[in-house]
Design a protein around this motif. Structure first.
Motif, PDB file in Angstrom:
ATOM      1  N   GLY A  51      50.705  -7.870  40.778  1.00 27.65           N
ATOM      2  CA  GLY A  51      49.501  -7.375  40.150  1.00 27.65           C
ATOM      3  C   GLY A  51      49.013  -8.472  39.582  1.00 27.65           C
ATOM      4  N   ARG A  52      48.082  -8.287  38.253  1.00 26.42           N
ATOM      5  CA  ARG A  52      47.646  -9.258  37.633  1.00 26.42           C
ATOM      6  C   ARG A  52      48.480  -9.963  36.370  1.00 26.42           C
ATOM      7  N   TYR A  53      49.747  -9.560  36.474  1.00 28.78           N
ATOM      8  CA  TYR A  53      50.812 -10.213  35.517  1.00 28.78           C
ATOM      9  C   TYR A  53      51.715 -11.222  36.082  1.00 28.78           C
ATOM     10  N   VAL A  54      52.117 -12.259  35.211  1.00 25.30           N
ATOM     11  CA  VAL A  54      53.099 -13.271  35.703  1.00 25.30           C
ATOM     12  C   VAL A  54      54.186 -12.525  34.801  1.00 25.30           C
ATOM     13  N   LEU A  55      55.382 -12.386  35.452  1.00 19.88           N
ATOM     14  CA  LEU A  55      56.715 -12.098  34.995  1.00 19.88           C
ATOM     15  C   LEU A  55      57.131 -13.556  34.452  1.00 19.88           C
ATOM     16  N   ALA A  56      57.568 -13.549  33.144  1.00 20.09           N
ATOM     17  CA  ALA A  56      58.244 -14.783  32.667  1.00 20.09           C
ATOM     18  C   ALA A  56      59.717 -14.910  32.830  1.00 20.09           C
ATOM     19  N   ASN A  57      60.066 -15.436  34.046  1.00 18.68           N
ATOM     20  CA  ASN A  57      61.616 -15.407  34.242  1.00 18.68           C
ATOM     21  C   ASN A  57      61.982 -16.778  33.368  1.00 18.68           C
ATOM     22  N   ASP A  58      61.516 -17.953  33.458  1.00 16.19           N
ATOM     23  CA  ASP A  58      61.536 -18.972  32.871  1.00 16.19           C
ATOM     24  C   ASP A  58      60.671 -19.661  31.822  1.00 16.19           C
TER      25      ASP A  58
END
Length: 301
Positions: A274-281
């Motif tokens: 959606g509008r979010y970036v999921l911080a994996n690194d």
């Protein structure tokens, strides 16, 4: 269609497989998903008959991962298990990521579904999956009607990650120490002790950051889950609960986080939901920017 019978309604139990005539039920809707509620005015009559109900709720459709764009749909996927995570609930048998040439998506397999185990690196044709959506992030659920066929082939998984570089200029409401609904298949954040779907519940604590990163041209909303929040701030979930208990206020956790990371430059990489970036690194690129300038920018968002 999903139904809910409230404990306070003092209604007789419904049995799985039973056929009933239900009078005075209330319809409900959440993010486009309809359901019905049984309450103390509902009349329940058990019928001595059978109903022909499709097991999968309808014909499933072959999709690629990027074509998953709505909840409560029955689909088929051919995908590779790219990651398996440790389940956080006894009701979850397996949880992880599936990938195909178009990208990746989270999957959940319920413990009670009595399905075979998926192996990390294995490629499968999965029929009768149910799509789900939470805060703009789509996922798929494996249930007792899901058919699993292991394939003797490999799949090149597409890279759907995004990289963002900039100053962390704001921490949004709903960051810090939060409580989520403990009900199976529900991870909604509680508001004043209530879940929008299940009413008043005893929530389970979680830790997250909903951050805004400004790259100089545009802003990017970014979510750090519990693991990423701990790595970013050095604050563990147990420490956050102790802080809140000492202060008798959960907002102290978000205040502590804000003081540690606001204005700091980061490079963040992860998938976009959606509008979010999921911080994996993530990687810290520099120290805090000018505090006054950062605050003015944050307040203007």
């Amino acid at each position: 269609m999903k139904f809910t019978a409230w404990a306070t309604s003092d209604l007789p139990e419904l049995d799985e497989g039973g056929v009933y005539r239900l009078e005075n039920v209330v319809t409900d809707e959440y993010e486009g998903r309809f359901s019905v509620k049984l309450n103390r005015t509902t009349d329940i009559e058990e019928l001595d008959e059978e109903l022909d109900v499709p097991e999968s709720g309808g014909a499933s459709e072959e999709r690629t991962i990027t074509e998953v764009d709505a909840p409560e749909e029955w689909i088929d996927l051919t995908a590779k298990v790219t990651q398996l995570w440790e389940p956080r609930s006894e009701s979850v048998g397996q949880v992880g990521l599936l990938g195909d040439p178009t990208g990746t998506i989270k999957f959940t397999k319920w413990a009670k579904s009595d399905l075979p185990e998926l192996d990390e690196g294995g490629v499968y044709r999965l029929s009768n999956l149910v799509t789900d959506e939470y805060e703009g992030r789509f996922s798929v659920k494996l249930n007792r009607t899901t058919d699993i066929e292991e394939l003797d082939e490999d799949i090149e998984v597409g890279d759907d990650s995004t990289t963002v570089e900039g100053a962390l200029v704001d921490i949004q409401r709903g960051s810090g120490l939060i409580k989520r609904c403990p009900e199976e298949d529900c991870t909604r954040v509680l508001q004043n002790g209530r879940c929008s779907e299940h009413g008043e519940v005893d929530g389970e604590f979680d830790l997250r950051i909903k951050a805004v990163i400004d790259d100089g041209n545009e802003v990017h909303e970014t979510i750090f889950d519990e693991e990423a929040t701990e790595a970013l701030t050095g604050i563990t979930l147990s420490e956050a609960k102790e802080m809140a208990m000492d202060a008798l206020d959960t907002t102290v956790v978000a205040d502590e986080i804000r003081g540690k990371i606001l204005g700091v430059y980061y490079r963040v990489e992860g998938p976009t939901f959606g509008r979010y970036v999921l911080a994996n690194d993530f990687e810290q690129l520099g120290g805090p920017a000018d505090a006054e300038e950062t605050l003015i920018k944050a307040r203007s968002l």
